[in-house]
Design a protein around this motif. Structure first.
Motif, PDB file in Angstrom:
ATOM      1  N   LYS A  28       0.836  -1.191   0.000  1.00 26.39           N
ATOM      2  CA  LYS A  28       0.000   0.000   0.000  1.00 26.39           C
ATOM      3  C   LYS A  28       0.874   1.244   0.000  1.00 26.39           C
ATOM      4  O   LYS A  28       1.971   1.250   0.552  1.00 26.39           O
ATOM      5  CB  LYS A  28      -0.905   0.004   1.240  1.00 26.39           C
ATOM      6  N   LYS A  33      -2.337   3.518   5.981  1.00 27.40           N
ATOM      7  CA  LYS A  33      -2.583   2.112   5.654  1.00 27.40           C
ATOM      8  C   LYS A  33      -1.396   1.256   6.059  1.00 27.40           C
ATOM      9  O   LYS A  33      -1.546   0.147   6.568  1.00 27.40           O
ATOM     10  CB  LYS A  33      -2.847   1.962   4.161  1.00 27.40           C
TER      11      LYS A  33
ATOM     12  N   ASN B  22      -8.562  -2.503   2.838  1.00 27.09           N
ATOM     13  CA  ASN B  22      -9.097  -2.245   1.509  1.00 27.09           C
ATOM     14  C   ASN B  22     -10.027  -1.037   1.444  1.00 27.09           C
ATOM     15  O   ASN B  22     -10.319  -0.577   0.355  1.00 27.09           O
ATOM     16  CB  ASN B  22      -9.850  -3.475   0.995  1.00 27.09           C
ATOM     17  N   ASP B  81      -5.435   4.295  -2.094  1.00 20.93           N
ATOM     18  CA  ASP B  81      -5.553   2.836  -2.213  1.00 20.93           C
ATOM     19  C   ASP B  81      -6.038   2.215  -0.912  1.00 20.93           C
ATOM     20  O   ASP B  81      -6.012   2.806   0.116  1.00 20.93           O
ATOM     21  CB  ASP B  81      -4.226   2.205  -2.616  1.00 20.93           C
TER      22      ASP B  81
END
Lengths: 134, 81, 97
Positions: A28, A33, B22, B81
């Protein structure tokens, strides 16, 4: 086959979680993240250690169940098969607190990065650094 | 320990982990990470590690989520993302 | 980038599966972890420390220096956070403002 998978399902869960965390850390681009991936990775390792401490066959939590005050001063025979292993629990207790401390420091660094570059995406930060030559 | 319940919680933990990395909204990802921590807590209570479970519930899921939300609040909420 | 990450992760996963094959049966009372060192702690913790909870007995009695080191780590982390995130005074040069 199913029986083989089910006999070690904790270890399979640990492997899958560790893979997910590693993928988030490597693949990522967003820094938050990456941090979330690091947290998942840490709890996967902690899950592995806790799984080692389990004993099947009538064992319970590692707390002495009898009268502790009456037991003081006398010799008491404790059967080790009646209690889970306390050592991994102790080590992981330390590991959880340290992991939260590292997360706090990492988030502070992340806020500083955002103040300087106005973005949290890894590729944009690298591009800005190349353009300015810093 | 009931192994059917254990397997169900293992599945929940894996689903929460996949969802947390995600989701594009960072605040949602952080909240899902908190849910992941609480499911992990239940799993550890089932395995007899009660001290570890309540430390995780208070420190890992509570303080960690608060720190994450504060950091996301000071920076950007969207991620690519 | 994503493909390289995926390949790395899958190779790590294969190594993990190879390691799990060699692990003893889950929850086996005769595994090395539950027969080698831990019975000594379980049997002696109550008599030596008079604490019914074995986890806290090990945490605060057998390994109290370890716990002290942990508090040092948390203290250092807190100091670091405060130093990084404080408001700069006027005339003081710093990052970001």
């Amino acid at each position: 086959m199913l029986e083989y998978v089910l006999s070690k399902y904790n270890f399979w869960t640990y492997a899958i979680l560790l893979i997910i965390g590693l993928y988030a850390m490597v693949g990522k681009k967003n820094l938050v993240k990456k941090l979330i991936g690091m947290n998942i990775f840490q709890s996967a390792v902690i899950l592995f250690y806790i799984s080692i401490g389990v004993k099947k066959g009538g064992a319970t939590v590692p707390i002495f169940l009898g009268d502790a005050h009456a037991a003081h001063g006398h010799e008491i025979i404790i059967d080790a098969a009646h209690y889970f292993i306390p050592l991994p629990h102790v080590l992981m207790l330390t590991a959880i607190v340290v992991s939260v401390a590292t997360t706090g420091v990492a988030l502070a660094v992340l806020i500083l990065i955002y103040k300087r570059y106005k973005t949290l995406e890894m590729d944009e930060i690298m591009k800005i650094r190349q353009d300015t030559g810093a | 320990m009931i192994w059917q319940l254990d397997v169900i919680f293992c599945l929940f933990v894996i689903i929460c982990a996949i969802a947390a990395i995600n989701v594009k909204d960072l605040l949602a990802a952080v909240i899902i990470l908190g849910a992941y921590s609480f499911f992990m807590c239940i799993l550890w209570t089932e395995m007899g590690a009660v001290d570890v479970a309540f430390t995780e519930a208070s420190v890992g899921a509570g303080v960690g989520t608060v720190l994450f939300i504060a950091a996301v609040n000071k920076t950007k909420r969207r991620s690519k993302d | 980038m994503k493909v390289v990450a995926l390949i790395t992760v899958l190779m790590t996963g294969a190594l993990l599966v190879y390691g799990i094959e060699e692990m003893p049966e889950w929850g086996d009372p005769n595994s090395p972890a539950s027969t080698h060192v831990s019975p000594k702690y379980i049997q002696e913790a109550l008599g030596k420390t008079a604490t019914p909870n074995m986890v806290t007995a090990v945490l605060a009695d057998y390994r109290s220096y370890d716990t002290m080191g942990e508090t040092v780590v948390v203290f250092t982390a807190a100091i670091g956070c405060v130093l990084m995130l404080r408001k700069k005074r006027k005339g003081e040069k710093g990052e970001g403002d």
